[in-house]
Design a protein around this motif. Structure first.
Motif: not given
Length: 321
Positions: A107-111, A126-131, A136-138
């Motif tokens: 739910a949080t964190g970093r990628l 498109s992929a990042l929009s879905a992620l 939303p807080r990642a």
């Protein structure tokens, strides 16, 4: 000598008890109910376990927390004060527990995602929009580079996921410890200016002027091998790794080109024909370190698969998940 020993005792660091949050929670419950039995019922312990926890807390603090009476217990002033002092600590511990749970579930964190230019245009938004919609807080970071650079960064732990490609006629050597997820296969397309009269057969274009990518790239090596299989060595006039530039040069009648399907957008001024030669394709895949335990990893892989365009004639989504 006796005075020196006393002075040494004063200088010795004092040992403080490390209070256990569980004991403080138990104290709060017992003070509230003024009963070991009622606190045990509320917390799901036995009365004996509650009594043992309170005794341990008294030993740790050196405080008398309850007056034991014949028909019950009575919290001391020290017990009430310790409950007051621990309120903020327990609230912070509860918040920490919640934050750890969110971190563990992604739910949080970093990628950190690495990608190459054409994927940045056709897949990544498109992929990042879905992620971002589901997390939303990642914190999401995007780095753009060529596959060789991305693979190095991934192996060094500077990225969590990398989008890379492999041409059918220019296979790669993959470092140990990386897991691959195939996303799609692209056809390679022959681009000609519309109305140029040039053949759609590669073998008939030995005398053409060519536009291709920078030397020593996988795309350039694949192109050289395609032409060799067709029986000629291409005369390259222009080089660019930007497929928008390549299309414009073709549109202006300055040459012909071979590009992967992700690098081409339909244009009224350019004809695009699929090459039918064996291995005239490019595979796009997502890589990550096999031991990477980032909880966001499964989600971003799923988002990348869903971002692959469907129904386009020259893009073929992988069916192996």
């Amino acid at each position: 000598m006796r005075a020196m020993n006393a002075y040494a005792q004063l200088l010795r660091p004092r040992e403080f008890a490390l209070l256990k949050p569980l004991h403080l929670l138990t104290l709060k419950a017992v003070v509230r109910s003024e009963s070991f039995a009622l606190a045990a019922r509320d917390l799901g312990y036995t009365a004996s376990a509650i009594s043992q926890q309170i005794s341990a807390l008294e030993k740790e603090t050196g405080l008398v927390l309850f007056e034991r009476e014949a028909h019950g217990i009575r919290p001391t002033a020290a017990a009430h004060r310790l409950v007051d002092l621990s309120t903020h600590v327990l609230a912070a511990m509860d918040d920490l527990d919640h934050q750890v749970q969110e971190l563990a579930t992604g739910a949080t964190g970093r990628l950190r995602l690495g990608s190459f230019p054409t994927a940045d245009v056709r897949l990544v938004p498109s992929a990042l929009s879905a992620l971002v919609e589901t997390h939303p807080r990642a914190q999401i970071q995007l780095e753009e580079a060529e596959p060789e650079e991305l693979i190095t960064a991934l192996s060094h732990g500077d990225l969590d996921v990398a989008l890379v490609y492999e041409y059918g006629l220019s296979p790669r050597q993959w470092p140990a410890g990386l897991t691959r997820h195939h996303l799609l296969r692209e056809d390679l397309l022959l681009l000609r200016a519309r109305g140029s009269g040039l053949s759609a057969q590669l073998s008939q274009l030995s005398g053409a002027r060519w536009i291709t990518s920078r030397e020593d790239t996988a795309g350039a090596r694949s192109f050289v091998r395609l032409c060799a299989a067709a029986g000629f060595e291409a005369a390259v006039a222009f080089r660019s790794n930007n497929y928008a530039v390549v299309r414009e040069l073709v549109s202006a009648g300055l040459g012909v080109a071979v590009v992967p399907a992700l690098g081409h957008l339909p244009s009224a001024d350019v004809e695009a024909t699929r090459l039918t030669q064996r291995s005239a394709h490019r595979q796009v895949m997502a890589l990550h370190r096999s031991e990477n335990s980032n909880p966001l990893l499964p989600t971003v892989l799923s988002c990348l698969r869903r971002a692959v365009p469907s129904g386009e004639p020259h893009l073929h989504p992988a069916d192996d998940g």
